[in-house]
Enzyme design. Sequence first.
Site, PDB file in Angstrom:
ATOM      1  N   TYR A 169       6.199  41.672  -0.040  1.00  0.00           N
ATOM      2  CA  TYR A 169       6.162  43.104   0.165  1.00  0.00           C
ATOM      3  C   TYR A 169       7.245  43.789  -0.686  1.00  0.00           C
ATOM      4  CZ  TYR A 169       7.079  47.650   1.858  1.00  0.00           C
ATOM      5  OH  TYR A 169       7.302  48.995   1.864  1.00  0.00           O
TER       6      TYR A 169
ATOM      7  N   GLU B  43      15.292  48.599   7.744  1.00  0.00           N
ATOM      8  CA  GLU B  43      14.062  49.341   8.060  1.00  0.00           C
ATOM      9  C   GLU B  43      13.036  48.452   8.757  1.00  0.00           C
ATOM     10  OE1 GLU B  43      12.399  51.418   4.716  1.00  0.00           O
ATOM     11  OE2 GLU B  43      10.374  51.352   5.567  1.00  0.00           O
TER      12      GLU B  43
ATOM     13  N   GLU C 208      12.460  59.162   1.527  1.00  0.00           N
ATOM     14  CA  GLU C 208      11.745  58.253   0.611  1.00  0.00           C
ATOM     15  C   GLU C 208      10.863  59.073  -0.327  1.00  0.00           C
ATOM     16  OE1 GLU C 208       9.105  54.178   0.965  1.00  0.00           O
ATOM     17  OE2 GLU C 208       8.886  55.670   2.537  1.00  0.00           O
TER      18      GLU C 208
ATOM     19  N   ARG D 201      11.894  57.294  11.157  1.00  0.00           N
ATOM     20  CA  ARG D 201      11.192  57.447   9.871  1.00  0.00           C
ATOM     21  C   ARG D 201       9.678  57.480  10.050  1.00  0.00           C
ATOM     22  NH1 ARG D 201      11.663  55.383   5.740  1.00  0.00           N
ATOM     23  NH2 ARG D 201       9.809  54.127   5.648  1.00  0.00           N
TER      24      ARG D 201
ATOM     25  N   TRP E  77       1.726  42.338   7.570  1.00  0.00           N
ATOM     26  CA  TRP E  77       2.032  42.526   6.160  1.00  0.00           C
ATOM     27  C   TRP E  77       3.232  43.457   6.054  1.00  0.00           C
ATOM     28  CZ3 TRP E  77       1.454  47.058   2.884  1.00  0.00           C
ATOM     29  CH2 TRP E  77       1.866  46.807   1.550  1.00  0.00           C
TER      30      TRP E  77
ATOM     31  N   HIS F 194       9.554  45.365   7.029  1.00  0.00           N
ATOM     32  CA  HIS F 194       8.111  45.545   7.179  1.00  0.00           C
ATOM     33  C   HIS F 194       7.565  44.819   8.406  1.00  0.00           C
ATOM     34  CE1 HIS F 194       4.317  46.930   5.078  1.00  0.00           C
ATOM     35  NE2 HIS F 194       5.173  47.895   4.832  1.00  0.00           N
TER      36      HIS F 194
ATOM     37  N   ASP G 270      13.754  46.938   3.594  1.00  0.00           N
ATOM     38  CA  ASP G 270      12.598  47.120   4.493  1.00  0.00           C
ATOM     39  C   ASP G 270      12.066  45.747   4.913  1.00  0.00           C
ATOM     40  OD1 ASP G 270      10.291  47.871   5.803  1.00  0.00           O
ATOM     41  OD2 ASP G 270       9.448  49.031   4.131  1.00  0.00           O
TER      42      ASP G 270
ATOM     43  N   ARG H 127      16.402  51.297  -2.068  1.00  0.00           N
ATOM     44  CA  ARG H 127      15.907  50.231  -1.191  1.00  0.00           C
ATOM     45  C   ARG H 127      15.664  48.989  -2.032  1.00  0.00           C
ATOM     46  NH1 ARG H 127       9.888  50.190   1.114  1.00  0.00           N
ATOM     47  NH2 ARG H 127       9.623  48.877  -0.715  1.00  0.00           N
TER      48      ARG H 127
ATOM     49  N   GLU I  45       7.377  54.296  10.692  1.00  0.00           N
ATOM     50  CA  GLU I  45       6.148  54.617   9.963  1.00  0.00           C
ATOM     51  C   GLU I  45       4.888  54.189  10.715  1.00  0.00           C
ATOM     52  OE1 GLU I  45       7.508  52.356   6.458  1.00  0.00           O
ATOM     53  OE2 GLU I  45       5.599  51.313   6.536  1.00  0.00           O
TER      54      GLU I  45
HETATM   55  C1  CS2 Z   1       6.349  51.175   3.285  1.00  0.00           C
HETATM   56  C2  CS2 Z   1       4.996  51.672   2.988  1.00  0.00           C
HETATM   57  O1  CS2 Z   1       7.257  52.996   2.132  1.00  0.00           O
HETATM   58  C3  CS2 Z   1       7.461  52.154   2.974  1.00  0.00           C
HETATM   59  O2  CS2 Z   1       8.492  52.029   3.579  1.00  0.00           O
HETATM   60  O3  CS2 Z   1       6.605  50.435   4.388  1.00  0.00           O
HETATM   61  O4  CS2 Z   1       4.878  51.551   1.623  1.00  0.00           O
HETATM   62  C4  CS2 Z   1       3.794  51.021   3.652  1.00  0.00           C
HETATM   63  O5  CS2 Z   1       3.704  49.670   3.328  1.00  0.00           O
HETATM   64  C5  CS2 Z   1       2.554  51.716   3.182  1.00  0.00           C
HETATM   65  O6  CS2 Z   1       2.651  53.082   3.442  1.00  0.00           O
HETATM   66  C6  CS2 Z   1       1.302  51.153   3.804  1.00  0.00           C
HETATM   67  O7  CS2 Z   1       0.207  51.885   3.391  1.00  0.00           O
HETATM   68 MG    MG Z   2       8.521  50.769   5.220  1.00  0.00          MG
END
Ligand code: CS2
Ligand code: MG
Length: 413
Positions: free
Chosen positions: A160, A247, A350, A294, A413, A223, A221, A148, A273
């Site tokens: 991020y 993602e 992951e 995911r 975020w 986010h 990602d 990634r 997530e």
């Molecule tokens: C993220 C996470 O792994 C990922 O794809 O989006 O790291 C996420 O930011 C964290 O789990 C938040 O606690």
């Molecule tokens: Mg993520």
Amino acid sequence: MKITEVRVVVTCPDRNYVAVKILTDQPGLYGVGDATLNGRELSVAAMISEHIAPLLIGRDPGQIEDIWQSLYRGSYWRGGPVQMTAVAGIDIALWDIKGKLAGMPVYSLLGGRTRVGALAYTHAGGRDFIEAEDRVRAAVAKGFKVVRAQVAIPGSVGTYGVGGAGSAASVLTEHPGNLQGDGGRMPSVEKWEPSPYLRTIPALFDHLRNAIGFEVELFHDVHERLTPIQAARLARELEPHRILFLEDPLRPEYLESFRLIRQHSVTPLGMGELLHSRWDCLPLLTEQLIDYIRCDIGHAGGITEARKIAAVAETFHVQTAWHGPGDIGPATHAANVHIDISLPNFGVQEMVFFSDAVNEVFPGAPTFRDGYLNVADTPGLGNDINEEAAKKYPYQRAYLPVTRRADGSVLDW
Ligand code: CS2
Ligand code: MG
């Protein structure tokens, strides 16, 4: 057999983890689960010790489905990250007990191996394209076949996935200028704008594909920061770079807007997530709006619920890519891999390499070799807790970062 104790251990070997240990009346037989929810650890710990543990004492630990149903439906209030993380912690520990009792690894109870290992991915984040390229190359040298890629966005403060406070691996961010009676620990604030981001990411993948070629699977990602039309543009512009998936392009409140991205692009999409049950995922699956689901097994009710999500996904040609960051504990990572290697529709996993301190407290995380993750063939999940070691690392309050746009307004975020 009966459950005699549900113990909750909160520990901070390098970041906070919430572990669940379920003990039984059979000497030496216990299960270990993980109930870590980044930034909300003590809420989950209280949910388990105050509200769930008393219900489980005296129950048969083998009745996993009935315990799951009674915690989910029997509480009347259902869903959400705190409750579903608590249920997951219990569920993972109960599967560990079942495996130990049967003398089988959990993947065997789930139907047995479908593959030699779980194809794994790692993160490569750079402050510029060259650093991102170097990190992708370093990951490939370690054996990774899927990476990634993230990069700092010009003009942004923190990004991020790019080192320091912007990294998902960030633990405790010190802000001496932002004391507010909290001992100096407050969320770090990052700055981010969509236009530079939307110009930078296609250029990053242009650079990476020119430098590295197409052999390595790459992806990115978002986010959850984009609007639907911005996400559609990004997905379309990334088409020539053949990424594995884009993602989390949108916030979970806007699942119906995945239709708009689909209308405009054939770039595969991943999401999950921030979804916490099969019902949260349902529209994305039944309408085939994504290619990779995911969810975080540790935030969505554990192994019992993940198997059901995976079964619905399989029916609609969606593969799994369970969340596996450093802010969930090794027991959830172990659960991930047991499910991955027994599913027909596993996609990619992951992963992180835990620090020595985390491995000391939670021995038995999955192992990585030649691009694949695996678990030991020992009974249960193979992950344990060293409670003496855990005591050396007391809980420390910590927050996730907050993102604001140039005008100061809040963004995800
Ligand atoms: C993220 C996470 O792994 C990922 O794809 O989006 O790291 C996420 O930011 C964290 O789990 C938040 O606690
Ligand atoms: Mg993520």
